[in-house]
Design a protein around this motif. Structure first.
Motif, PDB file in Angstrom:
ATOM      1  N   LYS A   1       0.839  -1.202   0.000  1.00 28.53           N
ATOM      2  CA  LYS A   1       0.000   0.000   0.000  1.00 28.53           C
ATOM      3  C   LYS A   1       0.874   1.252   0.000  1.00 28.53           C
ATOM      4  CE  LYS A   1      -3.640   0.212   2.739  1.00 28.53           C
ATOM      5  NZ  LYS A   1      -4.768   0.421   1.820  1.00 28.53           N
ATOM      6  N   GLY A   2       1.912   1.262   0.819  1.00 32.30           N
ATOM      7  CA  GLY A   2       2.814   2.405   0.857  1.00 32.30           C
ATOM      8  C   GLY A   2       3.506   2.623  -0.475  1.00 32.30           C
ATOM      9  N   HIS A   3       3.944   1.522  -1.082  1.00 37.00           N
ATOM     10  CA  HIS A   3       4.596   1.603  -2.379  1.00 37.00           C
ATOM     11  C   HIS A   3       3.659   2.202  -3.430  1.00 37.00           C
ATOM     12  CE1 HIS A   3       7.357   0.166  -5.597  1.00 37.00           C
ATOM     13  NE2 HIS A   3       6.230   0.077  -6.283  1.00 37.00           N
ATOM     14  N   ILE A   4       2.426   1.736  -3.448  1.00 34.39           N
ATOM     15  CA  ILE A   4       1.460   2.215  -4.439  1.00 34.39           C
ATOM     16  C   ILE A   4       1.119   3.685  -4.209  1.00 34.39           C
ATOM     17  CG2 ILE A   4      -0.908   1.961  -5.279  1.00 34.39           C
ATOM     18  CD1 ILE A   4      -0.644  -1.060  -4.704  1.00 34.39           C
TER      19      ILE A   4
ATOM     20  N   LEU B   1       3.730   9.809   2.338  1.00 33.67           N
ATOM     21  CA  LEU B   1       2.750   9.055   1.561  1.00 33.67           C
ATOM     22  C   LEU B   1       3.046   7.560   1.605  1.00 33.67           C
ATOM     23  CD1 LEU B   1       2.492  11.397  -1.545  1.00 33.67           C
ATOM     24  CD2 LEU B   1       0.751  11.049   0.208  1.00 33.67           C
ATOM     25  N   ALA B   2       4.324   7.201   1.537  1.00 35.15           N
ATOM     26  CA  ALA B   2       4.702   5.788   1.585  1.00 35.15           C
ATOM     27  C   ALA B   2       4.542   5.201   2.981  1.00 35.15           C
ATOM     28  CB  ALA B   2       6.147   5.619   1.121  1.00 35.15           C
ATOM     29  N   ARG B   3       4.677   6.031   3.997  1.00 33.61           N
ATOM     30  CA  ARG B   3       4.650   5.535   5.376  1.00 33.61           C
ATOM     31  C   ARG B   3       3.253   5.544   5.996  1.00 33.61           C
ATOM     32  NH1 ARG B   3      10.143   5.599   7.345  1.00 33.61           N
ATOM     33  NH2 ARG B   3      11.471   6.672   5.837  1.00 33.61           N
ATOM     34  N   ALA B   4       2.353   6.356   5.439  1.00 29.88           N
ATOM     35  CA  ALA B   4       1.053   6.555   6.084  1.00 29.88           C
ATOM     36  C   ALA B   4       0.300   5.259   6.380  1.00 29.88           C
ATOM     37  CB  ALA B   4       0.196   7.501   5.248  1.00 29.88           C
TER      38      ALA B   4
ATOM     39  N   THR C   1      14.194   5.841  -6.544  1.00 30.77           N
ATOM     40  CA  THR C   1      13.586   4.562  -6.184  1.00 30.77           C
ATOM     41  C   THR C   1      12.386   4.785  -5.269  1.00 30.77           C
ATOM     42  OG1 THR C   1      15.069   4.269  -4.281  1.00 30.77           O
ATOM     43  CG2 THR C   1      15.760   3.316  -6.392  1.00 30.77           C
ATOM     44  N   ASN C   2      11.536   3.778  -5.223  1.00 29.93           N
ATOM     45  CA  ASN C   2      10.365   3.740  -4.343  1.00 29.93           C
ATOM     46  C   ASN C   2      10.468   2.428  -3.590  1.00 29.93           C
ATOM     47  OD1 ASN C   2       7.852   3.508  -3.144  1.00 29.93           O
ATOM     48  ND2 ASN C   2       6.680   3.554  -5.041  1.00 29.93           N
ATOM     49  N   GLU C   3      10.956   2.466  -2.338  1.00 30.58           N
ATOM     50  CA  GLU C   3      11.279   1.217  -1.637  1.00 30.58           C
ATOM     51  C   GLU C   3      10.920   1.229  -0.143  1.00 30.58           C
ATOM     52  OE1 GLU C   3      15.577   0.544  -1.148  1.00 30.58           O
ATOM     53  OE2 GLU C   3      15.894   2.289  -2.428  1.00 30.58           O
ATOM     54  N   PRO C   4       9.641   1.374   0.182  1.00 35.27           N
ATOM     55  CA  PRO C   4       9.255   1.215   1.585  1.00 35.27           C
ATOM     56  C   PRO C   4       9.453  -0.225   2.033  1.00 35.27           C
ATOM     57  CG  PRO C   4       7.315   1.287   0.190  1.00 35.27           C
ATOM     58  CD  PRO C   4       8.481   1.600  -0.695  1.00 35.27           C
TER      59      PRO C   4
ATOM     60  N   LYS D   1      12.180 -12.363  12.781  1.00 30.59           N
ATOM     61  CA  LYS D   1      11.044 -12.985  12.106  1.00 30.59           C
ATOM     62  C   LYS D   1      11.186 -12.941  10.585  1.00 30.59           C
ATOM     63  CE  LYS D   1       7.524 -12.090  15.670  1.00 30.59           C
ATOM     64  NZ  LYS D   1       6.193 -11.465  15.909  1.00 30.59           N
ATOM     65  N   PHE D   2      11.018 -11.755   9.998  1.00 28.24           N
ATOM     66  CA  PHE D   2      11.054 -11.617   8.547  1.00 28.24           C
ATOM     67  C   PHE D   2      11.134 -10.138   8.187  1.00 28.24           C
ATOM     68  CE2 PHE D   2       6.649 -11.355   9.847  1.00 28.24           C
ATOM     69  CZ  PHE D   2       6.141 -10.317   9.089  1.00 28.24           C
ATOM     70  N   GLY D   3      11.381  -9.876   6.916  1.00 25.62           N
ATOM     71  CA  GLY D   3      11.376  -8.514   6.405  1.00 25.62           C
ATOM     72  C   GLY D   3      10.646  -8.462   5.085  1.00 25.62           C
ATOM     73  N   VAL D   4      10.095  -7.291   4.772  1.00 33.04           N
ATOM     74  CA  VAL D   4       9.391  -7.071   3.511  1.00 33.04           C
ATOM     75  C   VAL D   4       9.857  -5.744   2.926  1.00 33.04           C
ATOM     76  CG1 VAL D   4       7.170  -6.693   2.378  1.00 33.04           C
ATOM     77  CG2 VAL D   4       7.338  -8.352   4.252  1.00 33.04           C
ATOM     78  N   ARG D   5      10.231  -5.755   1.658  1.00 25.61           N
ATOM     79  CA  ARG D   5      10.516  -4.510   0.937  1.00 25.61           C
ATOM     80  C   ARG D   5      10.075  -4.717  -0.507  1.00 25.61           C
ATOM     81  NH1 ARG D   5      15.247  -3.779   2.611  1.00 25.61           N
ATOM     82  NH2 ARG D   5      16.621  -4.467   0.923  1.00 25.61           N
ATOM     83  N   ILE D   6       9.462  -3.705  -1.077  1.00 25.32           N
ATOM     84  CA  ILE D   6       9.057  -3.730  -2.484  1.00 25.32           C
ATOM     85  C   ILE D   6       9.614  -2.466  -3.118  1.00 25.32           C
ATOM     86  CG2 ILE D   6       7.128  -3.733  -4.115  1.00 25.32           C
ATOM     87  CD1 ILE D   6       5.453  -5.087  -1.905  1.00 25.32           C
TER      88      ILE D   6
END
Length: 595
Positions: free
Chosen positions: A433-436, A455-458, A504-507, A514-519
């Motif tokens: 959602k942040g990426h979009i 906008l990316a963090r909201a 770049t757009n990388e939130p 545990k894990f990590g997520v980045r797009i």
């Protein structure tokens, strides 16, 4: 390794006593203020064992500490374990600055002396340190010492790799034009000369490339603009006959690399622009004081705005990179299910597929393949010691990129390898959602990255999540994968976003243990529209690769967000499917079906 580091610290302390020093500071930079440095200048890593790209190590006669940022907290804890070094977490409440810490550690000394190498610390850094230490006791600073030259027995030499031409068909603007534009900027700033120390700026102006720094196609040198000439200071052995002829044709004089100090001392112009934040102390103080004008090199801003040829080069490079990525993603899950895959084997497979693409020149940074808990380590890099099997469950985060003759790529995908937890799916969807939301942004010309970062963090902030790294950085054109001056991040960065810039757009979100997520996609800033309120800009997404749909919690996406993903996937399929075999094309069709 722990014993080796402690032995080095012991030898350093003996050297410090012999040379009358109470402490010594090791930054991460080189004489050119580079983010990534040649092996010769990795003194901080040599003394501490910490391998991250950012950090400062400080050793006193009794204590040692290392400062780094949130990208490296987890990695630094592991690499410093068992050594004398204590981790200092930058921008975390309660963490003292280097000067504050030294003031405390040296408070019992009547006349303390702190040493540092003036070639790898900027004028601004040294000046600020001197002022801060002066307020914390009788502590002075020496800038003419480098213990590493004596103590690092097998220290690598300064690279002497050959320089090569970067043809106009990729550069898009001749060197003569770039030099003219630089000179006009100097006139506007009241200067008739400029010292250029940043390696990517030199490579860009001269339309030359090299291989002196891992993953960065630059070469060790300086460039000095004088009123009547431009001089390149470089090891002559690096220049082929073709390059020498080219430089002569462009009226670029050549002097030896080490002659730069004398070149500054004898500078004949009336005024010389020097960036005190980027120029090392010894060079900045070599020029006649009365001639120096403090200011920012205009080249970074010029280089950040890509010309039409460079923009088309990026699109072509992203297409080839996307083909390699699809081939990899189509291979990934079946390969993991078959067994015997590790983080390193995934890295090797992706690099090999990129290497099959035309105009490939290497990777643009060391690939990050973080499976499950390793994905929470923001700048994790698998080593033979840390490498783990990748299994058919959970998430794997892959951040990678390549150098092509016509562009540089940077992409992150987080992929589901099997069953996921509810938490993993929710976190993944928040990042998406942040990426979009950032990609959808339209903003007035002149806005800076700090003004749109939220906008990316909201979506994450609403759920009580946050990440500590920046949201976006500029990308070079067959140059460094990180370039400024613009950034998208929480901390204030005033550089305006302008049409023609890449970013770049990388939130991301990272749950330690545990894990990590980045797009991440790479974007091009383009004109949107002109209204009664002025010119507005928007983003064109350059990266072409499917975003994994399996972890998405569909109810969390708005209609606008769903349409963005479907539209992006239609474009990915339309662009890439023409270059795939039937099996790969079918995989891509399924991966890009609308949600």
């Amino acid at each position: 390794m722990t014993n080796i580091i402690n032995k080095r610290i012991k030898k350093l302390r003996s050297w410090m006593r012999e040379n009358g020093l109470s402490a010594f500071i090791f930054p991460s930079s080189d004489p050119h203020n580079s983010e990534y440095v040649a092996e010769h200048w990795k003194s901080r890593e040599w003394i501490s064992g910490f391998s991250g790209s950012a950090g400062t190590a400080v050793v006193t006669l009794e204590h040692a500490a290392l400062w780094t940022d949130s990208r490296y907290f987890i990695a630094a804890e592991k690499e410093l374990k068992g050594t004398d070094f204590k981790l200092m977490k930058l921008r975390v409440e309660g963490t003292p600055s280097v000067a504050e810490w030294l003031g405390t550690m040296l408070s019992s000394s009547e006349t303390a002396v702190v040493g540092l190498d003036g070639y790898v610390n900027s004028l601004d850094e040294v000046s600020v340190l001197e002022q801060e230490l002066a307020t914390r006791g009788n502590i002075s600073v020496r800038t003419d010492v480098d213990p590493v030259d004596e103590l690092w027995i097998d220290r690598p030499v300064i690279p002497d790799n050959m320089v090569h031409l970067h043809p106009l068909e990729y550069a898009g603007e001749p060197t003569s034009s770039k030099i003219s534009r630089v000179r006009q900027c100097l006139v506007d700033n009241g200067a008739d000369g400029l010292l250029v120390t940043a390696l990517d700026e030199i490579a860009w102006v001269l339309n030359l490339r090299g291989s002196d720094v891992h993953c960065n196609p630059v070469f060790v040198s300086y460039l000095l603009f004088s009123p009547e000439k431009v001089t390149l200071y470089i090891n002559n052995l690096k220049l082929s006959e073709d390059v020498k002829v080219y430089l002569s044709t462009e009226k670029i004089e050549v002097e030896e690399y080490d002659a730069i100090v004398e070149g500054l001392r004898t500078y004949r112009g009336e005024s010389l622009l020097i960036d005190d934040r980027a120029t090392n102390y010894l060079l900045a103080t070599a020029a006649p004081y009365e001639k120096v004008i403090a200011g920012v090199s205009p080249i970074a801003s010029m280089k950040a705005i890509k010309n039409k040829i460079e923009q088309e080069g990026f699109r072509a490079a992203m297409l080839r990179d996307g083909i390699a990525m699809v081939k990899f993603l189509a291979w990934l899950n079946p390969a993991v299910e078959a067994g015997n895959q590790t983080e390193i084997s995934l890295d090797e497979r992706l690099t090999a597929l990129r290497a099959e693409q035309p105009k490939f020149k290497g990777i643009s940074f060391d690939t990050i393949v973080g499976y499950e808990a390793h994905g929470a380590i923001v700048h994790y890099e698998a080593t033979p010691e840390s490498d783990i099997p990748v299994e058919s469950h959970g998430l794997v985060l892959i951040d990678s990129g390549a150098q092509y003759l016509d562009g540089t790529t940077d992409i992150t995908r987080t992929i589901a390898l099997g069953d996921l937890t509810e938490e993993q799916c929710r976190v993944y969807t928040l990042v998406l959602k942040g990426h979009i939301q950032l990609d959808l942004c339209r903003f007035p010309a002149g806005a800076c990255g700090s003004q749109i970062d939220a906008l990316a963090r909201a979506p994450m902030w609403r759920e009580g999540y946050n990440y500590m790294h920046g949201t976006g950085h500029g990308v070079g054109s067959y140059l460094n994968v990180h370039e400024g001056p613009h950034q998208i991040r929480m901390e204030w960065r005033s550089a305006p976003l302008q049409a023609g810039m890449t970013v770049t757009n990388e939130p991301g979100l990272y749950l330690e243990g545990k894990f990590g997520v980045r797009i991440e996609n790479t974007l091009l800033i383009v004109p949107a529209e002109t209204t009664a309120f002025g010119d507005f800009l928007k983003f064109e997404t350059l990266t072409l690769a499917p975003i994994d749909k399996k972890p998405i919690v569909l109810e969390m996406l708005s209609e606008e967000e769903r349409e963005w993903l479907n539209s992006y996937h239609r474009r990915v399929y339309d662009k890439l499917s023409l270059y795939l075999d039937d099996e790969e094309k079918e995989w891509l069709r399924l991966a890009t079906l609308p949600i």
